[in-house]
Design a protein around this motif. Structure first.
Motif, PDB file in Angstrom:
ATOM      1  N   ASP A  63       0.789  -1.237   0.000  1.00 40.38           N
ATOM      2  CA  ASP A  63       0.000   0.000   0.000  1.00 40.38           C
ATOM      3  C   ASP A  63       0.818   1.282   0.000  1.00 40.38           C
ATOM      4  O   ASP A  63       0.265   2.376  -0.092  1.00 40.38           O
ATOM      5  N   ASN A  64       2.164   1.183   0.162  1.00 40.18           N
ATOM      6  CA  ASN A  64       3.020   2.381   0.153  1.00 40.18           C
ATOM      7  C   ASN A  64       2.599   3.401   1.205  1.00 40.18           C
ATOM      8  O   ASN A  64       2.691   4.609   0.989  1.00 40.18           O
ATOM      9  N   ALA A  65       2.147   2.927   2.360  1.00 37.36           N
ATOM     10  CA  ALA A  65       1.679   3.853   3.394  1.00 37.36           C
ATOM     11  C   ALA A  65       1.977   3.267   4.763  1.00 37.36           C
ATOM     12  O   ALA A  65       1.508   2.178   5.088  1.00 37.36           O
ATOM     13  N   SER A  66       2.724   4.025   5.585  1.00 39.15           N
ATOM     14  CA  SER A  66       3.095   3.541   6.910  1.00 39.15           C
ATOM     15  C   SER A  66       2.066   3.868   7.973  1.00 39.15           C
ATOM     16  O   SER A  66       2.199   3.420   9.110  1.00 39.15           O
ATOM     17  N   CYS A  67       1.025   4.661   7.627  1.00 41.14           N
ATOM     18  CA  CYS A  67       0.023   5.030   8.621  1.00 41.14           C
ATOM     19  C   CYS A  67      -1.240   4.198   8.508  1.00 41.14           C
ATOM     20  O   CYS A  67      -2.221   4.462   9.201  1.00 41.14           O
ATOM     21  N   LEU A  68      -1.227   3.200   7.653  1.00 34.92           N
ATOM     22  CA  LEU A  68      -2.377   2.300   7.561  1.00 34.92           C
ATOM     23  C   LEU A  68      -1.906   0.927   7.126  1.00 34.92           C
ATOM     24  O   LEU A  68      -0.800   0.746   6.612  1.00 34.92           O
ATOM     25  N   SER A  69      -2.749  -0.041   7.359  1.00 33.75           N
ATOM     26  CA  SER A  69      -2.426  -1.411   6.982  1.00 33.75           C
ATOM     27  C   SER A  69      -3.662  -2.053   6.364  1.00 33.75           C
ATOM     28  O   SER A  69      -4.796  -1.700   6.721  1.00 33.75           O
ATOM     29  N   VAL A  74      -5.854 -10.617   1.598  1.00 35.87           N
ATOM     30  CA  VAL A  74      -6.106  -9.720   0.485  1.00 35.87           C
ATOM     31  C   VAL A  74      -5.531 -10.372  -0.772  1.00 35.87           C
ATOM     32  O   VAL A  74      -4.502 -11.048  -0.722  1.00 35.87           O
ATOM     33  N   THR A  75      -6.216 -10.169  -1.885  1.00 36.52           N
ATOM     34  CA  THR A  75      -5.753 -10.715  -3.162  1.00 36.52           C
ATOM     35  C   THR A  75      -5.080  -9.611  -3.965  1.00 36.52           C
ATOM     36  O   THR A  75      -5.628  -8.510  -4.091  1.00 36.52           O
ATOM     37  N   VAL A  76      -3.885  -9.903  -4.479  1.00 37.91           N
ATOM     38  CA  VAL A  76      -3.138  -8.938  -5.282  1.00 37.91           C
ATOM     39  C   VAL A  76      -2.642  -9.613  -6.556  1.00 37.91           C
ATOM     40  O   VAL A  76      -2.499 -10.842  -6.610  1.00 37.91           O
ATOM     41  N   VAL A  77      -2.381  -8.799  -7.553  1.00 38.15           N
ATOM     42  CA  VAL A  77      -1.782  -9.271  -8.808  1.00 38.15           C
ATOM     43  C   VAL A  77      -0.390  -8.663  -8.890  1.00 38.15           C
ATOM     44  O   VAL A  77      -0.240  -7.441  -8.950  1.00 38.15           O
ATOM     45  N   VAL A  78       0.651  -9.516  -8.854  1.00 35.43           N
ATOM     46  CA  VAL A  78       2.041  -9.072  -8.837  1.00 35.43           C
ATOM     47  C   VAL A  78       2.703  -9.490 -10.141  1.00 35.43           C
ATOM     48  O   VAL A  78       2.850 -10.685 -10.417  1.00 35.43           O
ATOM     49  N   ASN A  79       3.071  -8.500 -10.943  1.00 34.49           N
ATOM     50  CA  ASN A  79       3.697  -8.775 -12.247  1.00 34.49           C
ATOM     51  C   ASN A  79       2.897  -9.803 -13.038  1.00 34.49           C
ATOM     52  O   ASN A  79       3.436 -10.721 -13.658  1.00 34.49           O
ATOM     53  N   LYS A  92       6.965 -11.714   1.720  1.00 35.84           N
ATOM     54  CA  LYS A  92       8.213 -12.164   1.110  1.00 35.84           C
ATOM     55  C   LYS A  92       7.966 -12.732  -0.283  1.00 35.84           C
ATOM     56  O   LYS A  92       8.849 -12.688  -1.145  1.00 35.84           O
ATOM     57  N   VAL A  93       6.776 -13.300  -0.498  1.00 33.94           N
ATOM     58  CA  VAL A  93       6.440 -13.835  -1.818  1.00 33.94           C
ATOM     59  C   VAL A  93       6.403 -12.708  -2.838  1.00 33.94           C
ATOM     60  O   VAL A  93       6.921 -12.837  -3.959  1.00 33.94           O
ATOM     61  N   ILE A  94       5.801 -11.571  -2.448  1.00 32.93           N
ATOM     62  CA  ILE A  94       5.759 -10.423  -3.352  1.00 32.93           C
ATOM     63  C   ILE A  94       7.176  -9.951  -3.663  1.00 32.93           C
ATOM     64  O   ILE A  94       7.525  -9.710  -4.820  1.00 32.93           O
ATOM     65  N   GLU A  95       7.997  -9.842  -2.631  1.00 28.76           N
ATOM     66  CA  GLU A  95       9.370  -9.375  -2.843  1.00 28.76           C
ATOM     67  C   GLU A  95      10.146 -10.324  -3.731  1.00 28.76           C
ATOM     68  O   GLU A  95      10.922  -9.907  -4.583  1.00 28.76           O
ATOM     69  N   ALA A  96       9.933 -11.637  -3.550  1.00 32.38           N
ATOM     70  CA  ALA A  96      10.638 -12.618  -4.370  1.00 32.38           C
ATOM     71  C   ALA A  96      10.268 -12.470  -5.843  1.00 32.38           C
ATOM     72  O   ALA A  96      11.117 -12.588  -6.729  1.00 32.38           O
ATOM     73  N   ILE A  97       8.987 -12.178  -6.115  1.00 29.82           N
ATOM     74  CA  ILE A  97       8.561 -11.959  -7.501  1.00 29.82           C
ATOM     75  C   ILE A  97       9.189 -10.690  -8.049  1.00 29.82           C
ATOM     76  O   ILE A  97       9.677 -10.653  -9.189  1.00 29.82           O
ATOM     77  N   PHE A  98       9.219  -9.630  -7.233  1.00 25.91           N
ATOM     78  CA  PHE A  98       9.848  -8.385  -7.667  1.00 25.91           C
ATOM     79  C   PHE A  98      11.332  -8.583  -7.966  1.00 25.91           C
ATOM     80  O   PHE A  98      11.880  -7.996  -8.899  1.00 25.91           O
ATOM     81  N   ASN A  99      12.004  -9.411  -7.156  1.00 25.03           N
ATOM     82  CA  ASN A  99      13.453  -9.564  -7.269  1.00 25.03           C
ATOM     83  C   ASN A  99      13.879 -10.617  -8.284  1.00 25.03           C
ATOM     84  O   ASN A  99      15.071 -10.789  -8.529  1.00 25.03           O
ATOM     85  N   GLU A 100      12.898 -11.310  -8.888  1.00 27.32           N
ATOM     86  CA  GLU A 100      13.260 -12.383  -9.816  1.00 27.32           C
ATOM     87  C   GLU A 100      14.078 -11.861 -10.986  1.00 27.32           C
ATOM     88  O   GLU A 100      15.044 -12.473 -11.427  1.00 27.32           O
ATOM     89  N   PHE A 101      13.663 -10.702 -11.508  1.00 26.06           N
ATOM     90  CA  PHE A 101      14.400 -10.070 -12.603  1.00 26.06           C
ATOM     91  C   PHE A 101      14.708  -8.637 -12.187  1.00 26.06           C
ATOM     92  O   PHE A 101      13.801  -7.887 -11.819  1.00 26.06           O
ATOM     93  N   ASP A 105      10.113  -3.994 -15.003  1.00 26.85           N
ATOM     94  CA  ASP A 105       9.249  -3.027 -14.306  1.00 26.85           C
ATOM     95  C   ASP A 105       8.259  -3.801 -13.449  1.00 26.85           C
ATOM     96  O   ASP A 105       7.445  -4.582 -13.956  1.00 26.85           O
ATOM     97  N   ASP A 106       8.324  -3.595 -12.141  1.00 29.01           N
ATOM     98  CA  ASP A 106       7.452  -4.312 -11.221  1.00 29.01           C
ATOM     99  C   ASP A 106       6.155  -3.535 -11.019  1.00 29.01           C
ATOM    100  O   ASP A 106       6.151  -2.304 -10.967  1.00 29.01           O
ATOM    101  N   TYR A 107       5.038  -4.252 -10.923  1.00 29.75           N
ATOM    102  CA  TYR A 107       3.773  -3.592 -10.614  1.00 29.75           C
ATOM    103  C   TYR A 107       2.932  -4.519  -9.745  1.00 29.75           C
ATOM    104  O   TYR A 107       3.081  -5.742  -9.757  1.00 29.75           O
ATOM    105  N   LEU A 108       2.064  -3.881  -8.954  1.00 36.43           N
ATOM    106  CA  LEU A 108       1.174  -4.624  -8.060  1.00 36.43           C
ATOM    107  C   LEU A 108      -0.213  -4.006  -8.130  1.00 36.43           C
ATOM    108  O   LEU A 108      -0.365  -2.780  -8.055  1.00 36.43           O
ATOM    109  N   GLU A 109      -1.210  -4.843  -8.294  1.00 38.98           N
ATOM    110  CA  GLU A 109      -2.605  -4.401  -8.349  1.00 38.98           C
ATOM    111  C   GLU A 109      -3.384  -5.068  -7.214  1.00 38.98           C
ATOM    112  O   GLU A 109      -3.280  -6.279  -7.004  1.00 38.98           O
ATOM    113  N   ILE A 110      -4.134  -4.258  -6.473  1.00 38.83           N
ATOM    114  CA  ILE A 110      -4.948  -4.774  -5.375  1.00 38.83           C
ATOM    115  C   ILE A 110      -6.354  -5.084  -5.888  1.00 38.83           C
ATOM    116  O   ILE A 110      -6.940  -4.296  -6.633  1.00 38.83           O
TER     117      ILE A 110
END
Length: 583
Positions: A63-69, A74-79, A92-101, A105-110
């Motif tokens: 969510d790119n926000a430290s004042c909310l969680s 939750v279901t997300v679409v990562v790359n 960590k699963v999201i980060e692993a997908i981001f770090n694979e390549f 360009d990494d993107y995430l959809e909620i």
């Protein structure tokens, strides 16, 4: 660090405040001193409120926000890959997908709707990205100062005494978590009642250390001292990869680091550099032990820039490592380095690795306990099965013994030095494979790796003394005679092949098997620990027991029954062997 719950469980004591004229239930106590009472304007009330705010930084990768969680699941679409996040570990699963390549360009959809939890522990349903953006925009930016104190927590439960205007107790409230505490203090700040915290109270610091406080003054001082003592990690990434220079330097020097993956200029050099070990010294010197035992000396330094933390390595004779690397991820016991152009190193901490190998150190390690031949590959043939239950024992004066059928057969060993490093040779009768000149490529207290050309050998230390599980297994095996109650090989039951055989486990690793005609089959056994408990059995080439030559995993053991399993690489059961006490 913050405790999160979905419902508020505060007791409905507020109605009692409207009934202060009914004194039958009032408990008379000594009124608290002004310094012990929490009021709307007291600094301690504000500090406690900040410490109980919801920390929203853990899911910033979403969510790119430290004042909310975002409330899970939750279901997300990562790359392009849809995944369900139902625990914090899944970040960590999201980060692993981001770090694979690294260069993509990494993107995430909620996938909406979702429920967010604000810093004030309010639950709000969000139906689309625009609604979420409104709340995100209200948060402060990455790593900016905010009111949330994340470096110290209360150890729950805690309790408060609630007073009327005459300082008489009208209730005692127990608080179980941050949400309840924040809501309770909000009432205090609204001057709805007076309250005092019941001491002693235990506080938990960011490193897990616990501090007991006994009054308001101690509590206020403890929170003030701790509130800025850790990295709150309020960036839009997962993991603590924004170390200060001081913390990064300290982390690098804590233990040696072993290379597990290496890529330079888009070329995978893992095979070449795997198991290289680096030791970072406080004087800016880094010593590297190559796989052949060579020690290379270079320099290292760190700095923190807008790109993040950087680690600069320089070696005169090792250009592949010489680069200023971005420290792009730090996990417990692991560091990942990266630089544009297809450069990547993954190192894992190993405090047992010895960088400066000496002949004396090798001799000392070898003379500790017994050593199992865990792997022996010669000319592409695996020979380790021949050494099941037959450990080696190294002594001073170049004496080595191998345990066979309960007796030690004596031989010699030699540790020497070549330009390529230290080598080990073992001279034992009828064991020509061990006589090869083995280069020592890896050395730590419980493990020695050896190589020559295309051959590999791994020795693992076996110290039964002090291991209660191994001692129990040994005692059970030695107490009774045994018989094969079940031998299942895949779908085939072969138990009847072992009918009327008696198995006797004897001291010093000797197995004596008596066949129906009172013939004797000799064998070797060893119970040991390695990623679980195992029983090594070796009966030579005598049928049908030659089929049982294996390092079996001990699934269950009692005084009268032992269940052993043979698992494949996927953890699936291939064979089952059950021994039962012979009546």
């Amino acid at each position: 660090m913050k405790t999160k719950i979905s419902t508020l469980l505060l007791l409905p004591f507020f109605a009692l405040l409207m009934l202060t004229s009914c004194q039958q239930e009032v408990v008379d106590i000594t009124p608290p001193a002004d310094s012990e009472a929490l009021s709307a304007s007291s600094p301690l009330t504000a500090l406690m409120s900040s410490a109980s705010k919801m920390d929203g930084s853990k899911d910033n990768i979403i969510d790119n926000a430290s004042c909310l969680s975002i409330e899970l699941p939750v279901t997300v679409v990562v790359n392009g890959l849809e995944i369900i996040i139902d625990s914090e570990e899944d970040y960590k699963v999201i980060e692993a997908i981001f770090n694979e390549f690294e260069e993509d360009d990494d993107y995430l959809e909620i996938i909406f709707p979702i429920t967010i939890i604000t810093a004030e522990h309010d639950d709000i349903v969000i139906n689309n990205a625009d609604e979420l953006k409104e709340f995100v925009d209200e948060c402060k930016g990455e790593n900016e100062n905010d009111d949330d104190i994340e470096c110290i927590d209360f150890k729950y439960p805690i309790s408060f005494s609630v007073y009327d205007v005459n300082f008489q107790v009208i209730d005692v409230i127990t608080v179980e978590n941050d949400r309840q505490l924040y809501k309770f203090l909000k009432r205090v700040k609204n001057s709805e009642f007076l309250a005092s915290l019941n001491f002693p109270v235990t506080m938990v610091l960011a490193d897990g250390t616990e501090v007991v406080v006994n009054n308001n003054e101690e509590l206020e001082n403890t929170i003030n001292e701790a509130k800025d003592a850790c990295d709150e990690d309020d960036d839009n990434d997962y993991g603590d990869d924004d170390f200060t220079k001081e913390r990064l330097d300290e982390y690098l020097q804590i233990c040696p680091w072993v290379v597990h993956e290496f890529k330079r200029n888009n070329q995978d050099n893992t095979v070449e550099y795997q198991s290289y070990a680096l030791n970072f010294k406080e004087d800016g010197v880094v010593r590297m032990r190559a796989r052949n035992g060579d020690i290379l000396t270079g320099t290292w330094s760190t700095r923190v820039t807008k790109r993040g933390a950087l680690l600069k390595l320089e070696f005169d004779t090792l250009a592949d490592f010489t680069l200023e690397w971005i420290v792009y991820d730090i996990e417990y016991g692991k560091i990942k380095l990266y630089e544009e152009g297809g450069n990547r190193i993954i190192m894992k901490k190993n405090c047992d690795v010895v960088i400066d190998i000496t002949k004396e150190r090798i001799e000392n390690y070898l003379q500790e306990c017994l050593w199992r031949v865990a792997r022996l590959q010669v000319d592409d043939v695996h020979n380790e099965k021949d050494y099941i239950g037959t450990p080696l024992k190294f002594f001073a004066n170049n004496v080595v013994k191998i345990r066979l059928n309960g007796e030690f057969v004596t031989g010699e060993y030699e540790i020497g030095v070549r330009n390529s490093g230290f080598f080990l040779q073992i001279f034992l009768q009828d064991r020509p494979n061990l006589k090869l000149e083995w280069l020592i490529t890896f050395l730590e207290p419980g493990l020695i790796k050896l190589e020559n050309e295309n051959n590999r050998m791994v020795l693992r230390r076996h110290c039964a003394d002090g291991d209660d599980d191994i001692n129990y297994i040994d005692d059970v095996l030695l107490t009774w005679e045994w018989e094969v109650a079940l031998y299942q090989d895949g779908d085939v039951n072969k138990t009847e092949e072992f009918f009327m055989y008696t198995i006797d486990f004897l001291e010093n690793g000797w197995i004596k098997v008596t066949d129906p005609n009172n013939g004797i089959i000799d064998g070797n056994w060893l119970a040991y620990r390695h990623e679980g408990l195992h029983l090594g059995l070796h009966f030579g080439i005598e049928a049908p027991f030659d089929d049982l030559n294996h390092r079996w995993k001990i699934a269950e053991i009692t005084q009268s029954r032992i269940e052993l399993k043979d698992l494949n690489a996927n953890g699936e059961i291939e064979r089952i062997l059950v021994l039962e006490k012979k009546e």
